[in-house]
Design a protein around this motif. Structure first.
Motif, short mmCIF file in Angstrom:
data_model
loop_
_atom_site.label_atom_id
_atom_site.label_comp_id
_atom_site.label_asym_id
_atom_site.label_seq_id
_atom_site.Cartn_x
_atom_site.Cartn_y
_atom_site.Cartn_z
N VAL A 230 2.61 1.25 -3.34
CA VAL A 230 1.28 2.03 -4.91
C VAL A 230 1.16 3.85 -4.26
O VAL A 230 1.40 4.59 -5.59
CB VAL A 230 0.01 1.33 -4.54
CG1 VAL A 230 -0.30 1.69 -5.20
CG2 VAL A 230 0.70 -0.22 -5.51
N THR A 231 0.66 3.60 -3.01
CA THR A 231 0.53 5.43 -2.40
C THR A 231 2.23 6.29 -2.86
O THR A 231 1.38 7.56 -3.95
CB THR A 231 0.74 5.89 -1.07
OG1 THR A 231 -0.77 4.98 -0.89
CG2 THR A 231 0.33 7.14 -1.20
N THR A 232 2.73 5.98 -3.01
CA THR A 232 4.33 6.86 -3.52
C THR A 232 4.66 6.64 -5.09
O THR A 232 4.77 7.88 -5.24
CB THR A 232 5.73 6.57 -2.71
OG1 THR A 232 5.01 6.39 -1.41
CG2 THR A 232 7.06 6.88 -2.94
N ALA B 33 2.17 6.46 -7.16
CA ALA B 33 0.60 7.21 -7.81
C ALA B 33 1.11 8.99 -7.63
O ALA B 33 0.57 9.92 -7.85
CB ALA B 33 -0.56 6.92 -6.76
N GLN B 34 1.53 9.59 -6.58
CA GLN B 34 1.84 10.85 -6.33
C GLN B 34 3.19 11.14 -6.96
O GLN B 34 2.70 12.01 -6.81
CB GLN B 34 2.54 10.70 -4.02
CG GLN B 34 1.25 10.52 -3.30
CD GLN B 34 2.14 10.09 -2.32
OE1 GLN B 34 2.87 10.13 -1.71
NE2 GLN B 34 1.07 10.70 -0.74
N ARG B 35 3.99 10.20 -6.99
CA ARG B 35 5.05 11.38 -8.19
C ARG B 35 4.42 11.05 -8.84
O ARG B 35 5.70 11.49 -9.87
CB ARG B 35 6.30 9.79 -7.86
CG ARG B 35 6.93 9.09 -5.98
CD ARG B 35 7.84 10.97 -6.34
NE ARG B 35 7.78 10.93 -4.82
CZ ARG B 35 8.66 12.08 -3.98
NH1 ARG B 35 8.55 13.40 -4.49
NH2 ARG B 35 8.79 11.86 -2.76
N LEU C 299 1.32 -1.08 -0.40
CA LEU C 299 -0.21 0.05 0.29
C LEU C 299 0.75 1.27 0.21
O LEU C 299 0.22 2.04 -0.86
CB LEU C 299 -1.21 0.25 1.36
CG LEU C 299 -1.92 0.85 1.12
CD1 LEU C 299 -3.12 1.21 -0.14
CD2 LEU C 299 -2.94 1.11 2.48
N PRO C 300 2.43 1.34 0.84
CA PRO C 300 2.52 2.22 0.69
C PRO C 300 3.48 2.85 -0.24
O PRO C 300 4.19 4.07 -1.17
CB PRO C 300 3.33 2.68 2.15
CG PRO C 300 2.33 0.93 2.59
CD PRO C 300 2.43 0.62 2.09
#
Length: 431
Positions: free
Chosen positions: A42-44, A46-48, A39-40
């Protein structure tokens, strides 16, 4: 270990013909999973990806893509071909010179090597066939010549590099691309002169003065786009992004009102095609930005930099190694992700050895432009084969002298900074 995983997964996905943007994204995700949970990770990513697209400068790309689509459908290619015939068509092997000059002019206007190969090739290849030129030569020449427009502004790839480098002036890059781009075209014309003598290529027909003036006049509005865009940017009248919007308005007026080769019913199709191309480019930029971040996170650029500098402290040797690596990369990787991936890897080394970011950017884009017509994955190579109705094997024999000529220009651009920096300095765009 993580770098090996990154490269391995990316190569495997490419071999399986997974779209390159998806390959980059999945390889980046797999590499992150070695250090953080799912999860972290994928989140990272997506943010990048979102952060990579959050740039006012990148808005210029969809505008220039749309203006290029309008120009490609609006009769611009045919008029530029006719103008090129007036200028160089009467030389021995005249149509070969016309092909190169037309690709340079249309490529600079459309900003797309693929569009140039398709548009100019559809006019020039059949006509060259009728005049007795070999189809395999025609396809090779069109594919190679279409890459010159990647350096002659307005160029989407130079805009991508401006973002990836973190601050190089787009205006300076645009001016810096003129001389190397023109030299690239001239090098191909030298090859054409060689083949014209060796293969006894025919001259083009002489054009009466009145007809010649008419053809040049018809092509002039198309060429004015370059003057409007570059003049406006250099004069501080508008930014590169605003120049893209102005280019769209100008292309619309030219295609709908002046040349009248597009009607209102065709606009939705043109807009849809522009959206499709823009989506592909933006997804590449987004995933490549995430990949560039994970490369920095894993200290891969620093490791590669140290390895390069350990090989030699001679700038001549290091720059040659960079070029050879990029030539191989360009044969397999599209220009946009290659620029975004290799800029943070090679730019610090180049700067440390005394090369300016502007000079490096021109060298990088020229190198990767050559890769567009290089087997096995060069995108314009396949289009050139399709237009000429021949095979990669058949055109490769004619491509070799063209590659050699383009490589000499690449080396000159690499080791003679004034070729890239002369015009920007003349216009006080760099110190």
């Amino acid at each position: 270990m993580s770098s090996m995983v990154l490269v391995l997964i990316f190569v495997v996905l490419m071999v399986l013909h997974v779209p390159i943007s998806v390959s980059i994204g999945l390889a980046t995700l797999a590499t992150m999973l070695f250090t953080v949970d799912f999860l972290p990770a994928v989140t990272t990513i997506a943010q990048r990806m979102a952060g990579g697209l959050d740039s006012f400068t990148l808005l210029a790309i969809p505008f220039f893509i749309l203006s290029g689509q309008l120009m490609g459908r609006g009769g611009i290619a045919r008029r530029l071909v006719e103008a090129a015939k007036v200028m160089v068509g009467t030389l021995p092997g005249g149509l070969a010179f016309v092909n190169v000059l037309s690709c340079m002019l249309f490529g600079s206007i459309s900003g797309s090597a693929v569009a140039t190969t398709s548009a100019i090739g559809s006019f020039m290849v059949p006509e060259m066939n009728k005049m007795g030129f070999k189809p395999s030569f025609n396809g090779a020449l069109t594919a190679a010549a279409s890459t010159t427009g990647m350096l002659i502004p307005p160029s989407n790839t130079l805009i991508v590099y401006a973002v990836a480098s973190g601050g190089v002036s787009i205006s300076a890059l645009f001016m810096g691309g003129y001389v190397p781009g023109i030299l690239l075209g001239l090098s191909l014309m030298i090859v054409c002169a060689y083949y014209a003598r060796r293969m006894d290529m025919p001259r083009g027909e002489r054009i009466p003065v009145r007809v010649a003036l008419q053809k040049l006049t018809e092509a002039l509005p198309s060429l004015l786009l370059i003057l409007i865009v570059i003049g406006g940017i250099l004069g501080g009248i508008f930014t590169a992004t605003e120049a893209g919007a102005i280019a769209v308005v100008y292309a619309l007026v030219l295609s709908l009102v002046v040349y009248r080769e597009i009607d209102l019913k065709q606009l939705p199709e043109i807009f849809l095609k522009s959206v499709e191309v823009t989506a592909v480019v933006m997804l590449l930029i987004a995933t490549s930005t995430a990949l560039a971040w994970i490369l920095a996170y894993e200290n891969i650029p620093q490791t590669i930099s140290q390895s390069l500098l350990a090989l030699s402290d001679n700038p001549f040797v290091i720059f040659l190694i960079m070029n050879l690596v990029l030539l191989v990369v360009g044969a397999f990787l599209d220009m946009t992700p290659a620029v975004l991936i290799f800029t943070p890897i090679f730019l610090p080394v180049a700067v440390q050895l005394g090369m300016s970011p502007l000079h490096f950017g021109i060298m990088l884009v020229m190198n990767l432009s050559i890769g567009l017509c290089t087997p096995p994955v060069g995108s314009v190579l396949f289009i050139g084969c399709t237009v000429a109705k021949t095979s990669i094997t058949a055109i490769s024999r004619y491509l070799v002298p063209m590659f050699i000529a383009m490589f000499f220009v690449l080396m000159a651009t690499t080791y003679i900074p004034v070729l890239s920096e002369g015009l920007p300095r003349l216009f006080d765009l760099i110190e």
